[in-house]
Design an enzyme around this catalytic site. Structure first.
Site, PDB file in Angstrom:
ATOM      1  N   ARG A  47       0.828  -1.200   0.000  1.00 22.04           N
ATOM      2  CA  ARG A  47       0.000   0.000   0.000  1.00 22.04           C
ATOM      3  C   ARG A  47       0.867   1.256   0.000  1.00 22.04           C
ATOM      4  O   ARG A  47       0.943   1.970  -0.986  1.00 22.04           O
ATOM      5  CB  ARG A  47      -0.948  -0.012   1.215  1.00 22.04           C
ATOM      6  CG  ARG A  47      -2.072   1.042   1.137  1.00 22.04           C
ATOM      7  CD  ARG A  47      -1.666   2.421   1.633  1.00 22.04           C
ATOM      8  NE  ARG A  47      -1.217   2.411   3.010  1.00 22.04           N
ATOM      9  CZ  ARG A  47      -0.705   3.471   3.618  1.00 22.04           C
ATOM     10  NH1 ARG A  47      -0.550   4.612   2.954  1.00 22.04           N
ATOM     11  NH2 ARG A  47      -0.295   3.405   4.870  1.00 22.04           N
ATOM     12  N   ASP A  48       1.557   1.500   1.094  1.00 24.12           N
ATOM     13  CA  ASP A  48       2.333   2.728   1.213  1.00 24.12           C
ATOM     14  C   ASP A  48       3.467   2.773   0.198  1.00 24.12           C
ATOM     15  O   ASP A  48       3.839   3.842  -0.284  1.00 24.12           O
ATOM     16  CB  ASP A  48       2.890   2.835   2.633  1.00 24.12           C
ATOM     17  CG  ASP A  48       3.369   4.234   2.974  1.00 24.12           C
ATOM     18  OD1 ASP A  48       3.326   5.113   2.103  1.00 24.12           O
ATOM     19  OD2 ASP A  48       3.794   4.455   4.116  1.00 24.12           O
ATOM     20  N   HIS A  91       5.286   4.282  12.696  1.00 23.57           N
ATOM     21  CA  HIS A  91       5.485   4.268  11.241  1.00 23.57           C
ATOM     22  C   HIS A  91       6.490   5.374  10.923  1.00 23.57           C
ATOM     23  O   HIS A  91       6.191   6.560  11.097  1.00 23.57           O
ATOM     24  CB  HIS A  91       4.140   4.523  10.552  1.00 23.57           C
ATOM     25  CG  HIS A  91       4.195   4.549   9.062  1.00 23.57           C
ATOM     26  ND1 HIS A  91       3.580   3.589   8.277  1.00 23.57           N
ATOM     27  CD2 HIS A  91       4.769   5.422   8.185  1.00 23.57           C
ATOM     28  CE1 HIS A  91       3.763   3.880   6.994  1.00 23.57           C
ATOM     29  NE2 HIS A  91       4.486   4.993   6.925  1.00 23.57           N
ATOM     30  N   HIS A 107       9.416   7.137   8.280  1.00 19.11           N
ATOM     31  CA  HIS A 107      10.043   7.284   6.971  1.00 19.11           C
ATOM     32  C   HIS A 107      11.531   7.555   7.152  1.00 19.11           C
ATOM     33  O   HIS A 107      11.942   8.200   8.123  1.00 19.11           O
ATOM     34  CB  HIS A 107       9.369   8.412   6.186  1.00 19.11           C
ATOM     35  CG  HIS A 107       8.020   8.030   5.668  1.00 19.11           C
ATOM     36  ND1 HIS A 107       7.620   8.288   4.369  1.00 19.11           N
ATOM     37  CD2 HIS A 107       6.984   7.392   6.244  1.00 19.11           C
ATOM     38  CE1 HIS A 107       6.387   7.832   4.186  1.00 19.11           C
ATOM     39  NE2 HIS A 107       5.988   7.284   5.314  1.00 19.11           N
ATOM     40  N   CYS A 145       4.293   9.566   0.658  1.00 16.15           N
ATOM     41  CA  CYS A 145       2.926  10.084   0.580  1.00 16.15           C
ATOM     42  C   CYS A 145       2.810  10.997  -0.632  1.00 16.15           C
ATOM     43  O   CYS A 145       3.552  11.979  -0.743  1.00 16.15           O
ATOM     44  CB  CYS A 145       2.568  10.861   1.845  1.00 16.15           C
ATOM     45  SG  CYS A 145       0.929  11.627   1.784  1.00 16.15           S
ATOM     46  N   ASN A 148      10.310   4.602   3.197  1.00 21.33           N
ATOM     47  CA  ASN A 148       9.975   4.098   4.521  1.00 21.33           C
ATOM     48  C   ASN A 148      11.163   3.352   5.118  1.00 21.33           C
ATOM     49  O   ASN A 148      12.149   3.072   4.437  1.00 21.33           O
ATOM     50  CB  ASN A 148       8.800   3.132   4.424  1.00 21.33           C
ATOM     51  CG  ASN A 148       7.482   3.820   4.170  1.00 21.33           C
ATOM     52  OD1 ASN A 148       6.778   4.185   5.102  1.00 21.33           O
ATOM     53  ND2 ASN A 148       7.136   4.006   2.908  1.00 21.33           N
TER      54      ASN A 148
END
Length: 311
Positions: free
Chosen positions: A9-10, A203, A205, A236, A245
């Site tokens: 996803r990310d 989470h 980055h 993002c 990430n």
């Protein structure tokens, strides 16, 4: 310690390549065979906005066939939540940005409007008799390229509001890589005092090379679940500079070297990274372990981790 893979996803939402569904299924299965038991497989957003994630429902169905795999998705609103409930995802992550500027750019809602949406999602979830968990994910918690500084008090206010609205658990994200270990230790420590075990995940980055250092600082506060992406891909689309990430393989290597169990086979994970590099041959990948390799002194034994998703 749980490493939740969010690359599907990310990671994929921020690159141009549209990875075929068959490759995504191979990714999920190989990650599962490597020992990963929590995977975020996609997002229920309109395909016109993120065509890279248009096959999320298919991936949820596939992932749910793998025993004991905890399957999560991101949902931006009530409509997405209804799709996640229908698909029987184990968890839906509802993103909230503590930066008002980023919140409007990313979700077209203020943080308080997102909180109200979470309350509606909780009501619909409960009325349906669904067991899908709701995680409120607070992004841009350490600052934002659109707004600048974000006050810790605002992050904590949003966290309490999400819990009051019915989120089962909450998490904090450093969306643009502004965090440092001291700031993480302070904010995560305060968050743990508010939410206890309901504060479930960090989470980070690696935009400025501090993701692993920040994860270690978060671990010192008692957090035991972290998002990461294979090959460190992601970011993002609505936050300039939000590149990269924490790399799953680098994080698993660090934890293993510290004697912390993840249940993940690092050699299998590196083999999967090599396959991903072939699938995404035109994209920029990140991470460092793949380049240097495992040291000869590194133990590749895979101790059994503690229970993963009961918090």
């Amino acid at each position: 310690m749980v490493v939740r893979e969010v690359g599907l996803r990310d990671g994929l939402q921020s690159i141009q390549t549209i990875l075929p569904t068959d490759c995504k299924r191979e990714w999920i299965r190989a990650a599962y065979e490597a020992g990963q038991r929590e995977i975020e497989v996609g997002s229920f957003v309109p395909p016109r906005l993120l065509p890279q994630l248009a096959d999320t429902a298919d991936l949820v169905r596939f992932a749910k066939t793998l025993p004991d795999l905890f399957v999560s998705v991101l949902v931006p609103n009530l409509k997405g939540a209804e799709r996640a409930i229908a698909a029987q995802a184990d968890l839906m992550l509802v993103p909230l940005s503590a930066s008002h500027a980023h919140s409007l750019a990313n979700l077209r809602k203020t943080p308080d409007e997102v909180v109200a949406e979470v309350a509606r999602i909780r009501a619909v979830r409960d009325a349906a008799g669904s067991r899908t968990l709701i995680e409120g994910g607070i992004g841009t918690a350490f600052g934002c390229t659109l707004q600048g500084a974000v006050e810790p008090a605002e992050v904590l206010r949003c966290m309490q509001a999400l819990l009051d609205a019915g989120a089962d658990r909450v998490s904090i994200a450093d969306t643009v890589g502004y965090a440092n270990p001291a700031a993480v230790r302070d904010l995560f420590g305060q968050a743990r005092k508010i939410a206890g075990e309901k504060f479930c995940c960090g989470h980070f980055h690696d935009t400025r090379g501090l993701a692993l250092a920040n994860i270690y600082a978060a671990m010192e506060t008692g957090v035991a679940r972290f998002d990461a992406t294979l090959a460190g891909i992601g970011g993002c689309p609505y936050a300039p500079g939000a590149s990269g990430n924490a790399a799953s393989e680098d994080l698993v290597f660090m934890l293993g070297g510290m004697g912390i169990a993840t249940g993940i086979d690092i050699n299998r994970l590196l083999a999967l990274r090599a396959r991903l590099a072939g699938w995404l041959a035109t994209e920029t990948l990140h991470g460092t372990l793949w380049r240097a390799g495992l040291p000869k002194t590194y133990s590749t034994a895979v101790p059994t981790p503690l229970a993963a998703h009961t918090s």
